[in-house]
Design a protein around this motif. Structure first.
Motif, mmCIF file in Angstrom:
data_model
loop_
_atom_site.group_PDB
_atom_site.id
_atom_site.type_symbol
_atom_site.label_atom_id
_atom_site.label_comp_id
_atom_site.label_asym_id
_atom_site.label_seq_id
_atom_site.Cartn_x
_atom_site.Cartn_y
_atom_site.Cartn_z
ATOM 1 N N ASP A 255 0.830 -1.212 0.000
ATOM 2 C CA ASP A 255 0.000 0.000 0.000
ATOM 3 C C ASP A 255 0.860 1.255 0.000
ATOM 4 N N GLY B 284 2.153 8.263 -10.943
ATOM 5 C CA GLY B 284 1.849 6.950 -11.502
ATOM 6 C C GLY B 284 3.090 6.209 -11.946
ATOM 7 N N VAL C 135 3.997 5.735 -5.559
ATOM 8 C CA VAL C 135 3.961 5.779 -7.018
ATOM 9 C C VAL C 135 2.843 6.727 -7.475
ATOM 10 N N HIS C 136 1.678 6.613 -6.859
ATOM 11 C CA HIS C 136 0.551 7.483 -7.207
ATOM 12 C C HIS C 136 0.895 8.951 -6.948
ATOM 13 N N ALA C 137 1.527 9.237 -5.820
ATOM 14 C CA ALA C 137 1.889 10.606 -5.463
ATOM 15 C C ALA C 137 2.908 11.191 -6.447
ATOM 16 N N ARG D 287 2.404 1.693 -3.460
ATOM 17 C CA ARG D 287 1.395 2.182 -4.398
ATOM 18 C C ARG D 287 1.097 3.662 -4.151
ATOM 19 N N GLN D 288 1.003 4.064 -2.888
ATOM 20 C CA GLN D 288 0.753 5.467 -2.554
ATOM 21 C C GLN D 288 1.884 6.349 -3.068
ATOM 22 N N TYR E 48 5.204 0.214 -9.246
ATOM 23 C CA TYR E 48 5.846 0.115 -7.932
ATOM 24 C C TYR E 48 6.944 -0.931 -7.906
#
Length: 86
Positions: free
Chosen positions: A37, A48, A43-45, A40-41, A51
Motif C-alpha cells: 500500500d 503513476g 507511485v501514485h503521489a 502504491r501510494q 511500484y
C-alpha cells in the motif's frame, strides 16, 4: 450471438500473456499489504507508474551496499523514501 461449442487452441502457447523486456524475470513473491500500500501510494503521489521499480531500486541498493545490514537499509529506505501515510 451463438456460443461456440468447440474452441481451437492448436495455435496457442503456454506462458505469460505479455513478453518481458530483456533482462527481466517474472517472479512471484509475498509482500505485506501495508508495505505494498505504501509503495502504491508513493507511485501514485509521483504521477503513476510501476511500484516494482521501487522494489528493484531498494534491492539494487542493498546488493550494492552489502556492508549495511538489511534491517538498517530497510529502515533507512522507509524513512528517506516513503511518503508518510496520511
Amino acid at each position: 450471438m451463438r456460443e461456440k461449442t468447440e474452441y481451437n487452441f492448436s495455435g496457442g502457447r503456454r506462458g505469460a500473456v505479455t513478453e518481458l523486456d530483456a533482462g527481466k524475470t517474472r517472479l512471484t513473491i509475498v509482500i505485506d499489504e501495508d508495505v505494498l500500500d505504501r509503495l502504491r501510494q508513493q507511485v501514485h503521489a509521483n504521477g503513476g507508474g510501476d511500484y516494482s521499480a521501487l522494489i528493484n531500486a531498494a534491492l539494487r541498493e542493498h546488493t550494492a551496499n552489502r556492508g549495511e545490514p538489511l534491517e538498517q537499509l530497510l529502515r533507512r529506505v522507509l524513512r528517506d523514501e516513503l511518503v508518510p501515510a496520511a
